[in-house]
Enzyme design. Structure first.
Site, PDB file in Angstrom:
ATOM      1  N   ILE A  90       0.835  -1.188   0.000  1.00 24.24           N
ATOM      2  CA  ILE A  90       0.000   0.000   0.000  1.00 24.24           C
ATOM      3  C   ILE A  90       0.876   1.247   0.000  1.00 24.24           C
ATOM      4  O   ILE A  90       2.017   1.233   0.457  1.00 24.24           O
ATOM      5  CB  ILE A  90      -0.958  -0.002   1.218  1.00 24.24           C
ATOM      6  CG1 ILE A  90      -0.173  -0.033   2.521  1.00 24.24           C
ATOM      7  CG2 ILE A  90      -1.893  -1.185   1.148  1.00 24.24           C
ATOM      8  CD1 ILE A  90      -1.050   0.009   3.755  1.00 24.24           C
ATOM      9  N   CYS A  91       0.319   2.315  -0.563  1.00 24.73           N
ATOM     10  CA  CYS A  91       1.060   3.572  -0.723  1.00 24.73           C
ATOM     11  C   CYS A  91       0.654   4.532   0.389  1.00 24.73           C
ATOM     12  O   CYS A  91      -0.432   5.105   0.367  1.00 24.73           O
ATOM     13  CB  CYS A  91       0.771   4.177  -2.099  1.00 24.73           C
ATOM     14  SG  CYS A  91       1.641   5.734  -2.398  1.00 24.73           S
ATOM     15  N   LEU A  92       1.525   4.678   1.364  1.00 23.66           N
ATOM     16  CA  LEU A  92       1.348   5.652   2.442  1.00 23.66           C
ATOM     17  C   LEU A  92       2.645   6.434   2.591  1.00 23.66           C
ATOM     18  O   LEU A  92       3.704   6.004   2.129  1.00 23.66           O
ATOM     19  CB  LEU A  92       0.996   4.961   3.766  1.00 23.66           C
ATOM     20  CG  LEU A  92      -0.314   4.178   3.826  1.00 23.66           C
ATOM     21  CD1 LEU A  92      -0.444   3.482   5.164  1.00 23.66           C
ATOM     22  CD2 LEU A  92      -1.504   5.092   3.604  1.00 23.66           C
ATOM     23  N   ILE A 127      -1.785   4.121  -4.864  1.00 27.06           N
ATOM     24  CA  ILE A 127      -1.419   2.730  -5.138  1.00 27.06           C
ATOM     25  C   ILE A 127      -1.888   1.856  -3.974  1.00 27.06           C
ATOM     26  O   ILE A 127      -1.616   2.132  -2.812  1.00 27.06           O
ATOM     27  CB  ILE A 127       0.097   2.600  -5.329  1.00 27.06           C
ATOM     28  CG1 ILE A 127       0.553   3.449  -6.516  1.00 27.06           C
ATOM     29  CG2 ILE A 127       0.496   1.144  -5.542  1.00 27.06           C
ATOM     30  CD1 ILE A 127       2.054   3.459  -6.714  1.00 27.06           C
TER      31      ILE A 127
END
Length: 322
Positions: A90-92, A127
């Site tokens: 995951i996009c963080l 994403i």
């Protein structure tokens, strides 16, 4: 077979310390490394209250790089939740997708609280993000309690401490919300700054930081007084030949690129060392002059010799006839 780690390694020391701090589960989160891999953790977090994820218990993986904590981890959710894709990084701003916003002071606990805080936010096409409807997320939250992890053997119904019945939000919930706001704001600020301050590749060389780029723009435009600045002249063999005072006025070079300014400086360095040097006429080559004079003298001598022979021959013939 027990895996042996170098206890002097900063990443190993940091992860072992965090594993000791997170060994006991809480009501909101729990995380521990795998038995055979210190750099892969499995975690469980409870869905934030008063949201579509209320009542859900979500499981996932955290893969840490060997450079941790100098580089961020990668976070992967394994439980269907409707906010993050399953089995995908995951996009963080605390994950491996954004190493520029990661801070070494953050920890795995920070990542767990950030996941809880980010769950109610909008995906906005990031994403690994999903935008399920509230009903779908609530249905997935109920099913999440029946999820069992085959790798670490965690059961979602027993992975966390029972949630106490209280209308007052826990300290971890409040901290998760504040952390999500702080990290989101920091990520937006960094992206806006990089979009404004990043120079085009055609104008400046590649530089690792935006601050260095700004300094490089300022340095070429900071000159000494044009009336007192001198340019050092160097011949092709590297010897120093003197200095040349610059003209009183200089053209404006603020619109020139760094490559054009360097070319202009090189042209100035190749100019004569003295202002009157260009007006001095160089003498001709002495060897060429000597050869020309010698040829002329030999030609005249040969002509005189031939004339004398002709004269003597005519005189002898005249005497013979008499």
């Amino acid at each position: 077979m027990e895996v042996q780690y170098n206890l002097r390694n900063p990443a190993v020391k940091r992860l072992m310390k965090e594993a000791q701090e997170l060994k006991d589960p809480t009501e909101q989160y729990h995380a521990q490394p795998l038995e055979d891999n210190l750099f892969e953790w499995h975690f469980t977090v409870r869905g934030p209250p008063d949201s579509d994820f209320d009542g859900g218990v979500y499981h996932g993986r955290i893969v840490l790089p060997p450079e941790y904590p100098m580089k961020p981890p990668s976070i992967i959710l394994l439980t269907p939740n409707g906010r993050f894709e399953v089995g995908k990084k995951i996009c963080l701003s605390i994950s491996g997708h954004h190493p520029e916003t990661w801070q070494p002071s953050w920890s795995i606990r920070t990542a767990l609280l950030a996941i809880i805080g980010f769950m109610p936010t909008k995906g906005e096409g990031a994403i690994g993000s999903l935008d399920y409807t509230p009903d779908e997320r609530k249905a997935l939250a109920k099913k999440s309690q029946d999820f069992n992890c085959e790798n670490c053997g965690s059961h979602m119904r027993t992975a966390l401490l029972p949630c106490t019945a209280s209308n007052i939000p826990s300290l971890a919930d409040v901290e998760a919300k504040e952390l999500a706001k702080q990290i989101s704001f920091k990520a937006e600020t960094n992206s806006a700054t990089s979009a404004v301050a990043e120079p085009s590749p055609a104008q400046t060389p590649i530089i690792s930081a935006n601050q260095d780029v700004q300094v490089s723009h300022q340095i070429p435009f900071t000159h000494a007084n044009p009336e007192t600045e001198a340019i050092t002249e160097i011949d092709g063999d590297g010897t120093h030949t003197g200095t040349q005072e610059p003209p009183q006025s200089r053209p404006n070079t603020t619109s020139l690129s760094p490559r054009q300014r360097r070319a202009q400086q090189q042209r100035q360095a190749r100019r004569p060392t003295s202002p009157s040097y260009s007006h001095v006429r160089r003498p001709a080559n002495t060897s060429q002059i000597g050869s020309t004079v010698l040829i002329v003298i030999l030609t005249l001598a040969l002509a005189a010799l031939i004339f004398r022979r002709i004269y003597m021959a005519n005189e002898y013939r005249f005497d013979y006839e008499l």
